[in-house]
Design a protein around this motif. Structure first.
Motif, short mmCIF file in Angstrom:
data_model
loop_
_atom_site.label_atom_id
_atom_site.label_comp_id
_atom_site.label_asym_id
_atom_site.label_seq_id
_atom_site.Cartn_x
_atom_site.Cartn_y
_atom_site.Cartn_z
N PRO A 25 0.86 -1.18 -0.08
CA PRO A 25 -0.26 0.08 0.22
C PRO A 25 0.91 1.23 -0.07
O PRO A 25 1.95 1.36 0.73
CB PRO A 25 -0.72 -0.06 1.33
CG PRO A 25 -0.79 -1.61 1.58
CD PRO A 25 0.58 -2.06 1.23
N ARG B 287 -8.80 -1.36 -1.91
CA ARG B 287 -9.06 -2.84 -2.00
C ARG B 287 -8.90 -3.39 -3.30
O ARG B 287 -9.44 -2.74 -4.37
CB ARG B 287 -10.38 -3.21 -1.33
CG ARG B 287 -10.46 -4.80 -1.14
CD ARG B 287 -11.85 -5.05 -0.57
NE ARG B 287 -12.90 -4.87 -1.39
CZ ARG B 287 -13.34 -5.76 -2.36
NH1 ARG B 287 -12.50 -7.10 -2.58
NH2 ARG B 287 -14.28 -5.85 -3.16
N ALA C 57 -1.35 -7.00 -0.98
CA ALA C 57 -1.45 -5.85 -1.88
C ALA C 57 -0.82 -6.08 -3.14
O ALA C 57 0.24 -6.83 -3.13
CB ALA C 57 -1.24 -4.51 -1.25
#
Length: 178
Positions: free
Chosen positions: A65, A126, A133
């Motif tokens: 992320p 998401r 991720a």
């Protein structure tokens, strides 16, 4: 026609086409990975049998992320916003090529020009690589999805292996006439 002449003709055709048709690496000119350093491919290209069927129309690249997403080639932003529940960024590279990235938030707007390697967004939201991720990268050529890895020279080239003599002899066409 003798088999030697057939083989010579086929070889000449392959050589001529090899000069006129672009090599697989030729498409990669001017493109770079959308993440730096070069990411691991954690989700492979798996095109559907039909356009409407289930498949994986891109590749997933390992990233955490907040990773910075970069333009793989120069182009123009054609879309930035949400698709269903994910932030998506799409770049038009011209010549019928568009790349899309998700889940990517971007401060750019449709019509903004970008250069190759320019930061265009951040990995957020998401995705479909739970529990980790990843960046989903898709490329379309004239509306049809193609494997993005071909544009960064990451596809393994085809290698022709020698054919054992016993198989080669069995594959030769018979020249006897009835």
């Amino acid at each position: 026609m003798r088999s030697g002449a057939v083989r010579t003709g086929a070889l000449m055709l392959v050589l001529v086409l090899g000069v006129w048709l672009p090599s697989p690496g030729a498409a990669a000119q001017g493109w770079t990975w959308p993440l730096s350093p070069r990411p691991a491919v954690v989700g492979e290209w798996a095109p559907p049998a039909q356009r409407w069927a289930q498949g994986h129309r891109g590749v997933d690249l390992g990233a955490g992320p907040g990773a910075t997403v970069r333009a793989p080639a120069a182009g123009t932003v054609s879309f930035t916003g949400f698709v269903v529940d994910r932030p998506v960024l799409t770049l038009d590279h011209g010549g019928g090529l568009r790349s899309s990235f998700e889940p990517v938030e971007s401060g750019l707007a449709a019509g903004d020009r970008v250069r190759r390697g320019q930061a265009v967004g951040v990995l957020r939201g998401r995705g479909h690589c739970d529990p980790g991720a990843c960046l989903h990268w898709g490329v379309r050529r004239d509306g049809d999805y193609v494997n993005p890895l071909q544009f960064v020279g990451a596809l393994e080239p085809s290698v022709l292996l020698p054919v054992p003599e016993r198989l080669r002899a069995a594959a030769q066409p018979s020249l006897s006439l009835p």
